[in-house]
Design a protein around this motif. Structure first.
Motif: not given
Length: 388
Positions: A11-23, A37-44, A51-52
């Motif tokens: 769940r946290w990975r979906l919330v935080l996006g690809g930046a949190a994948e390493a952790e 992908r759906a969340l990334t299109a809107l929020y990432n 960190g842009g």
């Protein structure tokens, strides 16, 4: 059941996006990938690694947006879908894309979407209007199902109580209430009650017992209130014991009373946005009132007045002094505490006119109390939000 560590990480990975994948680790499965992908299109972010600045994008293609809407409906519950749709309109400026019929067919209808469509009503192409009307009608019918029966029951009860008379005809006497009211006059030696006061109900007729005037501010911030008020207006108009009038206003006034048989027609007769002249709307509403002592006037507005404030306050006070029951609703919606003009709300309260927000589920009780000349302010303190 508590979520497992794996579920929490997902769940946290979906919330935080690809930046949190390493952790948190990579997502597994095609469904998770589609949700991401759906969340990334809107929020990432535009570039998670840099960190842009947050800059989601659905592109310029209406079919692409329609596919995205289909995806979020497949993978998220309807309550989440509604939030994501609103965020997409607000964050990604998708308002113009809502004019595409194929896109409207993919959305999850809700009150907020109806407000957006109504604000586009004047610029909507004819090819889209039929689809938009179906979306609006679906939401309206659901609201009607939710509130109509309770509204009719509550209002009918209030009107029946108001119809009690102290000098009823013999066939109209309510013997149970009459006996209870006169128990102090019981004569033991005669084993009877002397009814000093007769209580009964007026004979049921098709007479109009009360007049209701709804004046609705159609500025953009009042979109949800306009939707709910239009439905309630249509429900009240269906009751023969009420004479219901409905007026919408910004800097102009439109009387939609003749369209109350269909709340969808009422909504498409509104034009959300523009300025606000409450004083002018009250002046028009006064012209509709012929029986002040039997009239309920409900002003639904955030009270941000663009007209003459002092005259607005004088008019509404004169209306109250003439015998009209006046109630001001700062919002009629489920959206929480509204933004409103605190100075004008306080000025109305000082005149003895209650001003507060009300949810649609509480509105039938409010109507019944107001029609029964009850203490609306005390009721609001207990039940309504946004008290001024």
């Amino acid at each position: 059941m508590q979520a497992t560590d794996e579920t929490r990480s997902r769940r946290w990975r979906l919330v935080l996006g690809g930046a949190a994948e390493a952790e948190l680790g990579a997502l597994g499965g095609t469904d998770d990938a589609a949700m991401d992908r759906a969340l990334t299109a809107l929020y990432n972010t535009a570039d998670d690694r840099s960190g842009g600045k947050r800059a989601g994008s659905l592109g310029e293609s209406a079919p692409r947006v329609a596919r995205w809407l289909g995806d979020i409906r497949n993978y998220f519950p309807s309550s989440v879908v509604e939030v994501m749709q609103r965020d997409a309109v607000d964050r990604l400026n998708l308002t113009q894309l809502l004019l595409e019929p194929e896109l409207l067919e993919a959305v999850e209808p809700d009150v907020h979407l109806v407000g957006t469509l109504l604000s586009l009503n004047r610029v909507m192409p004819e090819t889209t209007k039929a689809t938009a009307r179906m979306v609006v009608e679906k939401v309206v019918r659901e609201i009607e199902r939710r509130v109509a029966a309770r509204t009719v029951t509550a209002v009918s009860g209030a009107l029946n109580r108001a119809a009690r008379i102290a000098r009823p005809r013999l066939r109209d006497i309510d013997w149970d209430r009459t006996i209870r009211k006169n128990l102090a006059n019981y004569l033991p030696e005669h084993r009877t009650v002397v009814p000093e006061r007769l209580i009964g109900y007026g004979r049921k007729a098709q007479a109009v017992h009360r007049d209701v005037v709804l004046a609705i501010d159609q500025s953009g911030s009042m979109a949800s209130s306009v939707v709910y008020a239009s439905v309630f207006g249509a429900v009240l108009a269906s009751m023969r014991s009420l004479k219901t009038s409905l007026v919408v206003f910004d800097t102009e006034i439109v009387d939609l009373t003749d369209q109350l048989s269909d709340p969808v027609d009422v909504l498409f007769g509104t034009q959300l946005g523009g300025g606000t002249d409450i004083n002018r709307a009250i002046a028009y509403s006064q012209s509709l009132i012929t029986r002040p002592a039997d009239t309920l006037f409900v002003l639904i507005s955030d009270l941000y007045e663009g007209g003459i404030r002092e005259e607005m306050l004088r008019r509404v006070n004169a209306m109250k002094d003439s015998g009209v029951q006046v109630v001001v609703l700062l919002a009629l919606s489920d959206d929480g505490a509204p933004a409103y003009d605190h100075d004008n709300a306080a000025a109305l309260a000082a005149l003895g006119i209650p001003a507060f927000a009300c949810t649609p589920d509480k509105f039938p009780d409010l109507l019944a109390l107001a029609l029964d000349r009850g203490d609306v302010q005390a009721w609001a303190n207990l039940n309504a939000g946004g008290q001024n």
